[in-house]
Design an enzyme around this catalytic site. Sequence first.
Site, PDB file in Angstrom:
ATOM      1  N   TYR A  57       4.457  46.868  29.518  1.00 26.29           N
ATOM      2  CA  TYR A  57       5.012  45.534  29.292  1.00 26.29           C
ATOM      3  C   TYR A  57       4.048  44.456  29.785  1.00 26.29           C
ATOM      4  O   TYR A  57       3.718  44.381  30.974  1.00 26.29           O
ATOM      5  CB  TYR A  57       6.385  45.375  29.974  1.00 26.29           C
ATOM      6  CG  TYR A  57       7.424  46.406  29.542  1.00 26.29           C
ATOM      7  CD1 TYR A  57       7.281  47.119  28.346  1.00 26.29           C
ATOM      8  CD2 TYR A  57       8.536  46.672  30.323  1.00 26.29           C
ATOM      9  CE1 TYR A  57       8.221  48.064  27.951  1.00 26.29           C
ATOM     10  CE2 TYR A  57       9.487  47.614  29.932  1.00 26.29           C
ATOM     11  CZ  TYR A  57       9.312  48.304  28.744  1.00 26.29           C
ATOM     12  OH  TYR A  57      10.244  49.248  28.359  1.00 26.29           O
ATOM     13  N   HIS A 115       6.832  57.351  28.996  1.00 25.90           N
ATOM     14  CA  HIS A 115       7.415  56.326  28.107  1.00 25.90           C
ATOM     15  C   HIS A 115       7.837  56.906  26.750  1.00 25.90           C
ATOM     16  O   HIS A 115       8.871  56.555  26.223  1.00 25.90           O
ATOM     17  CB  HIS A 115       6.408  55.190  27.920  1.00 25.90           C
ATOM     18  CG  HIS A 115       7.035  53.866  27.656  1.00 25.90           C
ATOM     19  ND1 HIS A 115       6.523  52.684  28.114  1.00 25.90           N
ATOM     20  CD2 HIS A 115       8.143  53.522  26.963  1.00 25.90           C
ATOM     21  CE1 HIS A 115       7.294  51.677  27.711  1.00 25.90           C
ATOM     22  NE2 HIS A 115       8.267  52.168  27.011  1.00 25.90           N
TER      23      HIS A 115
HETATM   24  P1  NAP Z   1      18.185  43.889  24.958  1.00 27.02           P
HETATM   25  O1  NAP Z   1      18.373  43.968  26.407  1.00 27.02           O
HETATM   26  O2  NAP Z   1      19.112  44.613  24.050  1.00 27.02           O
HETATM   27  O3  NAP Z   1      18.171  42.367  24.470  1.00 27.02           O
HETATM   28  C1  NAP Z   1      17.349  41.424  25.065  1.00 27.02           C
HETATM   29  C2  NAP Z   1      17.490  40.120  24.283  1.00 27.02           C
HETATM   30  O4  NAP Z   1      18.831  39.652  24.371  1.00 27.02           O
HETATM   31  C3  NAP Z   1      16.613  39.027  24.830  1.00 27.02           C
HETATM   32  O5  NAP Z   1      16.155  38.266  23.727  1.00 27.02           O
HETATM   33  C4  NAP Z   1      17.565  38.186  25.682  1.00 27.02           C
HETATM   34  O6  NAP Z   1      17.151  36.844  25.677  1.00 27.02           O
HETATM   35  C5  NAP Z   1      18.874  38.348  24.944  1.00 27.02           C
HETATM   36  N1  NAP Z   1      20.043  38.308  25.836  1.00 27.02           N
HETATM   37  C6  NAP Z   1      20.247  38.990  26.981  1.00 27.02           C
HETATM   38  N2  NAP Z   1      21.467  38.729  27.494  1.00 27.02           N
HETATM   39  C7  NAP Z   1      22.035  37.853  26.641  1.00 27.02           C
HETATM   40  C8  NAP Z   1      23.302  37.206  26.620  1.00 27.02           C
HETATM   41  N3  NAP Z   1      24.220  37.403  27.553  1.00 27.02           N
HETATM   42  N4  NAP Z   1      23.565  36.343  25.580  1.00 27.02           N
HETATM   43  C9  NAP Z   1      22.657  36.123  24.597  1.00 27.02           C
HETATM   44  N5  NAP Z   1      21.440  36.718  24.580  1.00 27.02           N
HETATM   45  C10 NAP Z   1      21.136  37.580  25.585  1.00 27.02           C
HETATM   46  O7  NAP Z   1      16.715  44.360  24.511  1.00 27.02           O
HETATM   47  P2  NAP Z   1      15.453  44.972  25.238  1.00 27.02           P
HETATM   48  O8  NAP Z   1      14.826  44.002  26.156  1.00 27.02           O
HETATM   49  O9  NAP Z   1      14.635  45.584  24.160  1.00 27.02           O
HETATM   50  O10 NAP Z   1      16.032  46.219  26.080  1.00 27.02           O
HETATM   51  C11 NAP Z   1      16.370  46.135  27.446  1.00 27.02           C
HETATM   52  C12 NAP Z   1      15.352  46.825  28.318  1.00 27.02           C
HETATM   53  O11 NAP Z   1      15.206  48.199  27.978  1.00 27.02           O
HETATM   54  C13 NAP Z   1      13.918  46.284  28.127  1.00 27.02           C
HETATM   55  O12 NAP Z   1      13.748  45.006  28.692  1.00 27.02           O
HETATM   56  C14 NAP Z   1      13.118  47.394  28.747  1.00 27.02           C
HETATM   57  O13 NAP Z   1      13.176  47.312  30.164  1.00 27.02           O
HETATM   58  C15 NAP Z   1      13.870  48.617  28.229  1.00 27.02           C
HETATM   59  N6  NAP Z   1      13.290  49.161  26.978  1.00 27.02           N
HETATM   60  C16 NAP Z   1      12.741  50.425  27.010  1.00 27.02           C
HETATM   61  C17 NAP Z   1      12.175  50.977  25.880  1.00 27.02           C
HETATM   62  C18 NAP Z   1      11.596  52.355  25.948  1.00 27.02           C
HETATM   63  O14 NAP Z   1      10.910  52.773  25.008  1.00 27.02           O
HETATM   64  N7  NAP Z   1      11.816  53.088  27.010  1.00 27.02           N
HETATM   65  C19 NAP Z   1      12.171  50.257  24.659  1.00 27.02           C
HETATM   66  C20 NAP Z   1      12.767  48.993  24.641  1.00 27.02           C
HETATM   67  C21 NAP Z   1      13.335  48.467  25.791  1.00 27.02           C
HETATM   68  P3  NAP Z   1      16.903  36.021  27.047  1.00 27.02           P
HETATM   69  O15 NAP Z   1      15.894  36.778  27.841  1.00 27.02           O
HETATM   70  O16 NAP Z   1      16.415  34.713  26.544  1.00 27.02           O
HETATM   71  O17 NAP Z   1      18.250  35.939  27.729  1.00 27.02           O
END
Ligand code: NAP
Length: 281
Positions: A57, A115
């Site tokens: 990241y 990962h």
């Molecule tokens: P997510 O958590 O499903 O969604 C994040 C998005 O939603 C951001 O744009 C955020 O914007 C918005 N958001 C969050 N809370 C909100 C709310 N209450 N109301 C409206 N919008 C909201 O997506 P993600 O970041 O892909 O997944 C979460 C975590 O999983 C990642 O950050 C990472 O640590 C991990 N991940 C791991 C892998 C893997 O391959 N292992 C892949 C993807 C993700 P704002 O920040 O502007 O609030």
Amino acid sequence: MKAELPAVTLPGGRQVPALGLGTWHMGESRVSASAETASLRAGLDLGMTVIDTAEMYADGGAEMVVGEAIRGRREEVFLVSKVLPYNASRAGTMAACEASLKRLRTDHIELYLLHWRGNHPLAGTVEAFEALKAQGKIGAWGVSNFDESDMKELFSVAEPVRPAANQVLYNLARRGIEFDLLRWSQMQGVPIMAYSPLDEGRLVGHPVLEEIGHIHDASSAQVALAFLLTKAGVIAIPKSGSPERVRENFRASEIRLSSEDLRLLDEAFPPPSRKRPLEMI
Ligand code: NAP
């Protein structure tokens, strides 16, 4: 941990809250770094102590934001980071972990994950994980983006040791793991870390989630997270760079979805009826 959050028990017996904090896209811009730090601290204040990050990241930038956020409160945090598959040889994994520890400004990572599966044999990665564990640099190790067949292979390679978690894409719009991997993991006692629990924000504003949210005086994001919190052995890790939205996400734990709510969710987001290969973002 605050009493309000449900807990998940890891294979070693340690309990962690079922709602944590993601960090993908953090550390990409200096402008947003202080809001990102504040968001992670807001989560810690509420007991969302699982922080998920990765060397990938922002090329280490997210780990640096995490390092700043946990300064002075390391003891509260259950840190998760990940090694890239390209680095996951025996020597490469050891070196990647050292670099992550430096960026995180700590001497240990509670849970260190591969990962996704790459070309390096799993045996070498597991050997490195076990060596890091013996040195106290990681508390436990696991994997990410492993389907059931990958997990079975890993079990046979790693025996007698076992992975402590598998982090996979899981949210209402991506329910594929409910066909097989979820139940298998629950039976094996391997927690699932549900990544992209809001489908990267795409679930926000969904009309059915809004409708159910209306009943509970909750937002669509909270309903999407509350759904995951009904699943045993699942830790959801929503990411937000806004302290208010982190607090909003925390309150998902206060929602008790009724059987009628769950029926409406099944209608709008049908559970899988056949095996599909594990999806990845
Ligand atoms: P997510 O958590 O499903 O969604 C994040 C998005 O939603 C951001 O744009 C955020 O914007 C918005 N958001 C969050 N809370 C909100 C709310 N209450 N109301 C409206 N919008 C909201 O997506 P993600 O970041 O892909 O997944 C979460 C975590 O999983 C990642 O950050 C990472 O640590 C991990 N991940 C791991 C892998 C893997 O391959 N292992 C892949 C993807 C993700 P704002 O920040 O502007 O609030």
